[in-house]
Motif scaffolding. Sequence first.
Motif, PDB file in Angstrom:
ATOM      1  N   LYS A   5      -4.225  52.672   4.523  1.00 54.74           N
ATOM      2  CA  LYS A   5      -3.370  51.565   4.098  1.00 54.74           C
ATOM      3  C   LYS A   5      -3.627  51.237   2.633  1.00 54.74           C
ATOM      4  CE  LYS A   5      -2.109  46.798   4.914  1.00 54.74           C
ATOM      5  NZ  LYS A   5      -2.313  45.575   5.656  1.00 54.74           N
ATOM      6  N   ARG A   7      -2.700  48.551  -0.548  1.00 49.42           N
ATOM      7  CA  ARG A   7      -2.163  47.264  -0.993  1.00 49.42           C
ATOM      8  C   ARG A   7      -1.737  47.463  -2.445  1.00 49.42           C
ATOM      9  NH1 ARG A   7      -3.837  42.790   1.951  1.00 49.42           N
ATOM     10  NH2 ARG A   7      -4.185  41.570   0.071  1.00 49.42           N
ATOM     11  N   THR A  31       1.263  53.458   5.620  1.00 48.41           N
ATOM     12  CA  THR A  31       1.195  52.002   5.744  1.00 48.41           C
ATOM     13  C   THR A  31       0.884  51.408   4.380  1.00 48.41           C
ATOM     14  OG1 THR A  31       0.290  52.283   7.966  1.00 48.41           O
ATOM     15  CG2 THR A  31       0.124  50.099   6.981  1.00 48.41           C
ATOM     16  N   SER A  32       1.788  50.592   3.888  1.00 52.55           N
ATOM     17  CA  SER A  32       1.547  49.945   2.605  1.00 52.55           C
ATOM     18  C   SER A  32       1.990  48.495   2.681  1.00 52.55           C
ATOM     19  CB  SER A  32       2.305  50.649   1.472  1.00 52.55           C
ATOM     20  OG  SER A  32       3.695  50.544   1.673  1.00 52.55           O
ATOM     21  N   GLU A  33       1.325  47.689   1.893  1.00 50.55           N
ATOM     22  CA  GLU A  33       1.753  46.307   1.715  1.00 50.55           C
ATOM     23  C   GLU A  33       2.037  46.166   0.234  1.00 50.55           C
ATOM     24  OE1 GLU A  33       0.269  41.738   2.508  1.00 50.55           O
ATOM     25  OE2 GLU A  33      -0.929  43.407   3.279  1.00 50.55           O
TER      26      GLU A  33
END
Length: 185
Positions: A5, A7, A31-33
């Motif tokens: 992941k 950010r 998965t990234s924010e």
Amino acid sequence: MITTKLRILLVEDYKTDAELIKFQINQIVETSEIRVVDNLEDFKIELQKFVPDVILSDYNLPACNGLDILQHTQNYDDTLPFIFITGTIDDDEMAANTILSGASGFILKKHMNTLADKLAPLLKKIVFNMIQQEEVREKVRKNKIAVNQIYDYLDKIHVDNEEQKLNINKIRKNIDLIKKDNDAE
């Protein structure tokens, strides 16, 4: 595909470009924010609140430029990866100056359709470094546990004579010196 992941703090003033960049990132990161800001003040707030793994920034912004964003990033954490995604850096000298100023890389917006291909190696390197740092942090944690166990052991030793007391104190001082050196790193 990157499975760790990420950010990502994206500094971009054009909504369309921000959406295209986010789309391209989702092609290579499972998965990234992603948080998007378009000015220095909002950037400062998100940097503190969001704590990103990487910063992607346009160079030409309405109230500042990408070098202002880069400078603030370096003042905050000079190890935080910073990549320019811009249409402004179109000459070699300007591109070199961004790298010399501390950017991890730059990609031209004219390559937006192949952004994922150009961004993937840079993000993979960032993830690799993140994983390496995790291993170092885990080793430091285990060393601290070992030192605490040694202290506990030394506390439980019953000394019969003055020579044993001196030796235990020497051991404690040496451990303290090692501990201070590790904390300084």
